[in-house]
Design a protein around this motif. Structure first.
Motif, PDB file in Angstrom:
ATOM      1  N   PHE A 165      46.300  44.186  38.861  1.00 52.32           N
ATOM      2  CA  PHE A 165      45.600  43.182  38.066  1.00 52.32           C
ATOM      3  C   PHE A 165      44.847  43.788  36.873  1.00 52.32           C
ATOM      4  O   PHE A 165      43.951  43.155  36.324  1.00 52.32           O
ATOM      5  N   LYS A 166      45.210  45.020  36.510  1.00 51.97           N
ATOM      6  CA  LYS A 166      44.573  45.643  35.353  1.00 51.97           C
ATOM      7  C   LYS A 166      44.842  44.806  34.104  1.00 51.97           C
ATOM      8  O   LYS A 166      45.972  44.451  33.801  1.00 51.97           O
ATOM      9  N   GLY A 167      43.797  44.490  33.392  1.00 46.78           N
ATOM     10  CA  GLY A 167      43.930  43.633  32.214  1.00 46.78           C
ATOM     11  C   GLY A 167      43.835  42.161  32.525  1.00 46.78           C
ATOM     12  O   GLY A 167      43.836  41.331  31.618  1.00 46.78           O
ATOM     13  N   MET A 168      43.764  41.806  33.820  1.00 45.25           N
ATOM     14  CA  MET A 168      43.671  40.397  34.217  1.00 45.25           C
ATOM     15  C   MET A 168      42.456  40.154  35.109  1.00 45.25           C
ATOM     16  O   MET A 168      42.421  39.208  35.887  1.00 45.25           O
ATOM     17  N   GLU A 169      41.457  41.020  35.025  1.00 45.44           N
ATOM     18  CA  GLU A 169      40.290  40.907  35.890  1.00 45.44           C
ATOM     19  C   GLU A 169      39.547  39.584  35.696  1.00 45.44           C
ATOM     20  O   GLU A 169      38.846  39.122  36.601  1.00 45.44           O
ATOM     21  N   PHE A 170      39.701  38.967  34.540  1.00 43.20           N
ATOM     22  CA  PHE A 170      38.976  37.724  34.248  1.00 43.20           C
ATOM     23  C   PHE A 170      39.342  36.600  35.210  1.00 43.20           C
ATOM     24  O   PHE A 170      38.569  35.642  35.388  1.00 43.20           O
ATOM     25  N   VAL A 171      40.500  36.683  35.871  1.00 50.30           N
ATOM     26  CA  VAL A 171      40.910  35.593  36.755  1.00 50.30           C
ATOM     27  C   VAL A 171      40.026  35.514  37.996  1.00 50.30           C
ATOM     28  O   VAL A 171      40.012  34.498  38.694  1.00 50.30           O
ATOM     29  N   PHE A 172      39.259  36.587  38.282  1.00 49.76           N
ATOM     30  CA  PHE A 172      38.456  36.623  39.499  1.00 49.76           C
ATOM     31  C   PHE A 172      36.995  36.225  39.264  1.00 49.76           C
ATOM     32  O   PHE A 172      36.156  36.407  40.140  1.00 49.76           O
ATOM     33  N   GLN A 173      36.691  35.686  38.105  1.00 52.16           N
ATOM     34  CA  GLN A 173      35.303  35.378  37.778  1.00 52.16           C
ATOM     35  C   GLN A 173      34.734  34.236  38.618  1.00 52.16           C
ATOM     36  O   GLN A 173      33.539  34.195  38.892  1.00 52.16           O
ATOM     37  N   ASP A 174      35.577  33.302  39.008  1.00 53.24           N
ATOM     38  CA  ASP A 174      35.077  32.112  39.706  1.00 53.24           C
ATOM     39  C   ASP A 174      35.745  31.929  41.063  1.00 53.24           C
ATOM     40  O   ASP A 174      36.302  30.878  41.372  1.00 53.24           O
ATOM     41  N   LEU A 175      35.705  32.953  41.899  1.00 54.01           N
ATOM     42  CA  LEU A 175      36.287  32.845  43.233  1.00 54.01           C
ATOM     43  C   LEU A 175      35.464  31.904  44.094  1.00 54.01           C
ATOM     44  O   LEU A 175      34.254  31.821  43.965  1.00 54.01           O
ATOM     45  N   ASP A 176      36.154  31.203  45.005  1.00 49.84           N
ATOM     46  CA  ASP A 176      35.462  30.330  45.943  1.00 49.84           C
ATOM     47  C   ASP A 176      35.900  30.700  47.359  1.00 49.84           C
ATOM     48  O   ASP A 176      36.763  31.540  47.558  1.00 49.84           O
ATOM     49  N   THR A 177      35.288  30.036  48.340  1.00 48.08           N
ATOM     50  CA  THR A 177      35.555  30.343  49.734  1.00 48.08           C
ATOM     51  C   THR A 177      36.072  29.104  50.443  1.00 48.08           C
ATOM     52  O   THR A 177      35.507  28.023  50.303  1.00 48.08           O
ATOM     53  N   SER A 178      37.145  29.266  51.215  1.00 50.79           N
ATOM     54  CA  SER A 178      37.707  28.137  51.951  1.00 50.79           C
ATOM     55  C   SER A 178      36.766  27.675  53.048  1.00 50.79           C
ATOM     56  O   SER A 178      36.255  28.494  53.820  1.00 50.79           O
ATOM     57  N   ARG A 179      36.532  26.388  53.131  1.00 50.41           N
ATOM     58  CA  ARG A 179      35.662  25.853  54.173  1.00 50.41           C
ATOM     59  C   ARG A 179      36.355  25.892  55.539  1.00 50.41           C
ATOM     60  O   ARG A 179      35.710  25.706  56.565  1.00 50.41           O
ATOM     61  N   ILE A 180      37.673  26.121  55.553  1.00 47.96           N
ATOM     62  CA  ILE A 180      38.418  26.150  56.814  1.00 47.96           C
ATOM     63  C   ILE A 180      38.459  27.551  57.396  1.00 47.96           C
ATOM     64  O   ILE A 180      38.227  27.760  58.585  1.00 47.96           O
ATOM     65  N   THR A 181      38.755  28.543  56.554  1.00 44.16           N
ATOM     66  CA  THR A 181      38.959  29.906  57.047  1.00 44.16           C
ATOM     67  C   THR A 181      37.859  30.867  56.633  1.00 44.16           C
ATOM     68  O   THR A 181      37.774  31.971  57.177  1.00 44.16           O
ATOM     69  N   GLY A 182      37.046  30.503  55.639  1.00 44.41           N
ATOM     70  CA  GLY A 182      36.001  31.391  55.167  1.00 44.41           C
ATOM     71  C   GLY A 182      36.490  32.488  54.254  1.00 44.41           C
ATOM     72  O   GLY A 182      35.744  33.407  53.928  1.00 44.41           O
TER      73      GLY A 182
END
Length: 832
Positions: A165-182
Motif C-alpha cells: 500500500f505504499k503511496g496509498m496510505e491515505f485510504v486508511f485515514q477513516d477506518l471503522d470497526t464492525s459492530r458484529i466482529t469488532g
C-alpha cells in the motif's frame, strides 16, 4: 473493466465513534479448553451473544456498561468488570460448579426434546407461519431499498505500513470497526438499489420493478456484481432450509430443526408493546451446515419479531469465516408482523483463523411503505419492464435523498470519493490490472478497446497437432457492449498448420434481445463430447487439447464450420434461435480414425470428406435464470435454474454442394435440486433421433471421456466413439452431499471432505442403413441396444478445498474390446 471473485481472494493475501462499550475475548474452562456456546451478557440487560466453537465472542452496545456476565451450565457464573470504552482480548475462565442461576437460564450440551417449552413454542410457529406476514393479504405493495458493500477487514499497522500500500496510505485515514466482529475495515465497493415490489397471493404472482441503481468501487465489473447478486439471493427464514453459497443450511425455524439444534427458552419481555419469548438455539453436532443465535417470537401470533443467525465456525463451507444475519420485523394493526430490515454480513477469508484478513460482504435491505388490497390484472405481472433503462442508472441526488429508506453512514458516503481517488494512483492501477488478468484471463488494452486472450488457452497438446499454441483477442468497450468481435489463431508444431476461429455478435433490439451472430472456425477438434451439440464457432473441449489421456487420443476431426444465427427472447428466459450452418469434416489422422463413407459419385465409391448444410431451430427455456447486463453478452448470476432445450435440425442435400438430406430432433432437460439438508442433486435427461441416412461424422456419439478430468454429462469409462447411435435416451444423476455423511465420522470430520455419488446410463440404437453407409470407417460401429449401458461413481470433494477425485465403475458391456471397467478422474476448482 473486468475482474471476478478471484479479485477478492487476491486482496485477502494482501474504533467505532458511536458505540460506547465494546468487549471481545475468549471463554475457557480451568483446563484451558475453549467453552463453546457460553452465554455472554452485559450485566442487567438483554444485550448479549453466544461464544462460537472456539469460545470467542464480540459484543458492543451504544450504552455504557461496567460489567459482563458469563454463564454456562455446570460452571459458576462470572461477573467480569469492564473499563469504559473498548475491552479487547479478555480471557475469561469459568470455574466448575453446580449452581443453577435464578435470573438467567444457562445451557450447554444436548437439550431434551420432551417437556421443552422452547420446542412447544416452535411447533406453534410452524402452525402459524403460512398465515403470518404478507400471506394475510390478497394483494400487497412495498418499497425495497438495498445496499451491497465489500470491505477489506482486519487492518492493522503491518498492513498500513506494507509495501503493498505504499503511496496509498491515505485510504486508511477513516477506518471503522464492525459492530458484529469488532474488526477494522476499509470500504471498497458499494451498490445501492431502490425498487417497488407488487404481489398477488390469490394469483401466486410477484413482480419487482427496479427504479434506481447506483454503483461505486468496481462498478463496471460484471463478475463482481454478478457474484454479489448471487451471493445475496433472497431467502425466507420460515423455510426449512436457507440457501447460501450453493449450500442448504438448516433453518432454526425448520420442522427438522429439533433434530439439528438444541433450543432453550431463555427469556420473555416486551418488544414495543408486544410480549415476546426469547429462544436461544445452537447446533447438536459440529461440521454441519447450521447456525447459532436466538430469536424473539410473539406470544399470540407466534410471528418472529427479531432473529439473528450466525454460521458456526465448524460448518463445512470454504473461503467464508463468518456469516451473520439479522432480521427485524414491525407490527402492523396489532397483529401482523412485517419484515422491516434484513442485514447479512459474510467474512470471506483464505483461512478461518481468528486473526486472518479477509473481505466483508454486507447486504442491508430495508422495507417500507406497505400498501394492501390493491388488485391488479394478471397482465400487469406478465408485462415486461426494462430493468436496464438508462434513466435507472442516472438518478440524481434528490431521488436518492427521497428514496433511501436508510441513510448512508460516514464510511459508505466516503466510498465514492475514495475509489475515484484510488483510480488515479499508478500503483493501484497496476494491482488492478494484475488481478484483472488473473481473474479473467484477458489483458486489457484500453487504448484500443481490445482484450488479448484467453491466456489460459495459450498451450495445448493432441496427437494430431502435437504441441499447440494459440493467441486470441476480442473487442471490449464496456460490459454492456451492443456488439462484440472475437477471434483466435492457433498453430500445431507437429502438423505445421494454422487454425483460426472468429465470431461476431450484434444486439439489434435490447428489449426483445434480438441478436444476429455468425462466424467461422477451421480447427482440429475432438467431436462427440456432447449429445446435444451446439454450433459455437469458438468452442473447444478440454479433450481436444488434453496432454494426458487414457489410451490414444487420435480420433480427432478437422472441422471447417461457418454459422449464421438470429436469436430472440420474446418472453423472459425463453429464447428462440434460428440459423444455418455449413461444415466440412474430415479425419485429422485417417490411419487411426476414418470418417469415410460410401458415395457412388466419389472416386472408388468412397468419400473421406463430409460437406453439410443444415438449418437449425432451437427453443431454450430457463425458468428462474437471473442475469446481469444488457449488452450483447450477459453474465449469469445464479446456477439454480432448470434448462429445457428442443432442437430441430434439417439437412439440405445439394445446397452449397451439401451431401445429405436428413432430419434430427433432440430434447434435453437439466435440473439442479436442493434436496433439503442432504445436498444438491444434478440431473440431466437427453433424448434424440435422426431420420434419414447419415455417415459417422453426423451421427450421435455417446460422449466418452479418455481424459483424467471429471466432465459432467460424459461417461468416463467409455472411449471416444465407443458407442455411436442415431436414436438415444440418456440420463445423468450426480449428488453432492456437501459433507453431510463425513461430518458424522470423527476421524474425517475436521477434513471437511464432501461425498459425491453419480449414476449415469444410456440406451441407443444404430440402423443397419447407417452402419452400411459408414462401413468403410476403420472403427467398430456399435450402439448400446442390447441393454442400457450404465456407470456409477463415488467421489470425494473439497480435498485441500480445491480438488475433487472420482472413482468410476463400468456397470456392463465389459466384454467389449479394450473395455475399461474402472477409471479415476479429478478436477480442480474453487467452490464454497
Amino acid at each position: 473493466m473486468k475482474k471476478s471473485l478471484f479479485c477478492i481472494l487476491v486482496f485477502l493475501s494482501s474504533v467505532s465513534l458511536f458505540s460506547q462499550t465494546k468487549v471481545a475475548g475468549i471463554v475457557k474452562d480451568e483446563g484451558g479448553s475453549a467453552v463453546a456456546f457460553a452465554n455472554v451478557l452485559f450485566s442487567g440487560s438483554r444485550e448479549g451473544t453466544i461464544t462460537n466453537d472456539d469460545g470467542r465472542f464480540y459484543l458492543e452496545s451504544d450504552s455504557d456498561y461496567d460489567s459482563l456476565q458469563v454463564s454456562f451450565i455446570g460452571y459458576t457464573t462470572r461477573q467480569v468488570p469492564l473499563k469504559k470504552g473498548a475491552n479487547y482480548d479478555l480471557e475469561i475462565v469459568l470455574e466448575e460448579g453446580g449452581e443453577q442461576l435464578d435470573e438467567v437460564v444457562v445451557y450447554v450440551g444436548k437439550q431434551s426434546k420432551k417437556n421443552n417449552p422452547a420446542i412447544e413454542i416452535l411447533k406453534k410457529i410452524w402452525a402459524k407461519k403460512r398465515i403470518n406476514g404478507l400471506r394475510m393479504f390478497d394483494q400487497y405493495r412495498y418499497d425495497k431499498y438495498e445496499k451491497l458493500e465489500f470491505d477489506l477487514n482486519t487492518i492493522d499497522s503491518s498492513v498500513i505500513k506494507s509495501k503493498l500500500f505504499k503511496g496509498m496510505e491515505f485510504v486508511f485515514q477513516d477506518l471503522d470497526t464492525s459492530r458484529i466482529t469488532g474488526k477494522t475495515y476499509l470500504p471498497l465497493f458499494l451498490n445501492e438499489t431502490f425498487a417497488r415490489v407488487y404481489g398477488d397471493n390469490t394469483l401466486d404472482l410477484e413482480k419487482e420493478e427496479l427504479l434506481g441503481s447506483k454503483n461505486s468501487g468496481f462498478s463496471n465489473n460484471q463478475a463482481i456484481t454478478a457474484f454479489v447478486e448471487d451471493l445475496y439471493s433472497d431467502y425466507n427464514i420460515y423455510s426449512n432450509y436457507l440457501k447460501f453459497f450453493d449450500k442448504s443450511f438448516t433453518s432454526p425455524l425448520s420442522r427438522t430443526g429439533i433434530d439439528t439444534y438444541n433450543y432453550v427458552l431463555a427469556d420473555s419481555a416486551y418488544i414495543g408493546d408486544k410480549w415476546c419469548y426469547n429462544i436461544v438455539y445452537y447446533p447438536r453436532r459440529k461440521n454441519e451446515l447450521t447456525f447459532k443465535g436466538d430469536f424473539w417470537v410473539n406470544d399470540t401470533t407466534f410471528a418472529i419479531a427479531k432473529i439473528n443467525l450466525e454460521v458456526t465456525k465448524s460448518a463445512n463451507i470454504n473461503w467464508v469465516k463468518e456469516i451473520y444475519i439479522e432480521q427485524d420485523f414491525e407490527v402492523l394493526n396489532d397483529s401482523v408482523f412485517l419484515l422491516k430490515r434484513d442485514y447479512m454480513l459474510s467474512d470471506f477469508s483464505l483461512s478461518k483463523k481468528e486473526k486472518s484478513r479477509g473481505v466483508y460482504g454486507k447486504r442491508t435491505t430495508v422495507y417500507d411503505n406497505y400498501v394492501f388490497e390493491e388488485p391488479r390484472p394478471k397482465e400487469f405481472y406478465s408485462r415486461k419492464t426494462d430493468p436496464y433503462n438508462p434513466l435507472i442508472f442516472e438518478r440524481d441526488s434528490i431521488f436518492w435523498a427521497n428514496n433511501r429508506l436508510e441513510s448512508l453512514n460516514k464510511d459508505e458516503k466516503g466510498i465514492y470519493e475514495l475509489l475515484d481517488t484510488l483510480k488515479t494512483v499508478p500503483r493501484f492501477k497496476t494491482y488492478y490490472d494484475i488481478v484483472s488478468i488473473l481473474g479473467s484471463g484477458y489483458v486489457e488494452i484500453d487504448k484500443w478497446n481490445v482484450d488479448i486472450g484467453d491466456l489460459y488457452s495459450t498451450f495445448g497438446y493432441n496427437d494430431a497437432e502435437g504441441i499447440r499454441v494459440r493467441a486470441g483477442a476480442r473487442t471490449y468497450f464496456g460490459q454492456n457492449d451492443p456488439w462484440r468481435l472475437e477471434g483466435y489463431l492457433a498453430y500445431g508444431l507437429m502438423d505445421q498448420k494454422v487454425k483460426h476461429g472468429f465470431s461476431a455478435k450484434f444486439l439489434l433490439d435490447r428489449e426483445t434481445r434480438l441478436i444476429l451472430s455468425g462466424g467461422n472456425r477451421r480447427d482440429v477438434e475432438q467431436l462427440g463430447l456432447s449429445l446435444t451439440a451446439t454450433n459455437d464457432v469458438l468452442g473447444r473441449s478440454v479433450a481436444s487439447s488434453s496432454v494426458f489421456t487414457v489410451g490414444a487420443n487420435d480420433r480427432l476431426t478437422r472441422i471447417n464450420l461457418t454459422t449464421l444465427n438470429l436469436e430472440l427472447e420474446p418472453l423472459l428466459n425463453f429464447r428462440v434461435r434460428f440459423g444455418g450452418s455449413f461444415r466440412q469434416l474430415e479425419s485429422a489422422l485417417p490411419d487411426a480414425f476414418s470418417l469415410e463413407y460410401l458415395d457412388p459419385e466419389a472416386p472408388g465409391g468412397i468419400a473421406s470428406e463430409i460437406k453439410q448444410f443444415d438449418i437449425t431451430t432451437t427453443l431454450i427455456y430457463t425458468p428462474g435464470k437471473r442475469t446481469i447486463g444488457y449488452g450483447v453478452e450477459r453474465r449469469d448470476i445464479n446456477d439454480t435454474y432448470s434448462t429445457l432445450l428442443l432442437n430441430y435440425t434439417q439437412g439440405l442435400e445439394g445446397f452449397l454442394q451439401s451431401d445429405f438430406n436428413y432430419s434430427k430432433l433432440q430434447f434435453s432437460y437439466s435440473q439442479p435440486w436442493q434436496v433439503g439438508g442432504i445436498g444438491r442433486l444434478m440431473s440431466t435427461v437427453e433424448v434424440g433421433k435422426t431420420f434419414g441416412e447419415v455417415p459417422l461424422g453426423l451421427l450421435n456419439v455417446i460422449p466418452g471421456n479418455q481424459t483424467f478430468f471429471t466432465l459432467y454429462n460424459t461417461f468416463p469409462n467409455l472411449d471416444f466413439y465407443e458407442f455411436v447411435t442415431d436414436t438415444y435416451v440418456s440420463l445423468h444423476l450426480e449428488h453432492n452431499f456437501n459433507g453431510r455423511l463425513f461430518s458424522r465420522i470423527p476421524l474425517l470430520r475436521k477434513a471437511n471432505l464432501r461425498e459425491i455419488v453419480g449414476l449415469r446410463g444410456v440406451w441407443g440404437e444404430l440402423s443397419e442403413a447407417n452402419k452400411t453407409l459408414s462401413s468403410p470407417a476403420n472403427i467398430p460401429l456399435m450402439a448400446p441396444d442390447d441393454a442400457v449401458y450404465w456407470e456409477y461413481s463415488f467421489g470425494v470433494g473439497n480435498i485441500f478445498r480445491i480438488f475433487r477425485i472420482d472413482f468410476n465403475f463400468r456397470g456392463n458391456y465389459l466384454d467389449q474390446p479394450n473395455a475399461r471397467p474402472f477409471a479415476i478422474t479429478g478436477t480442480f476448482g474453487f467452490s464454497f
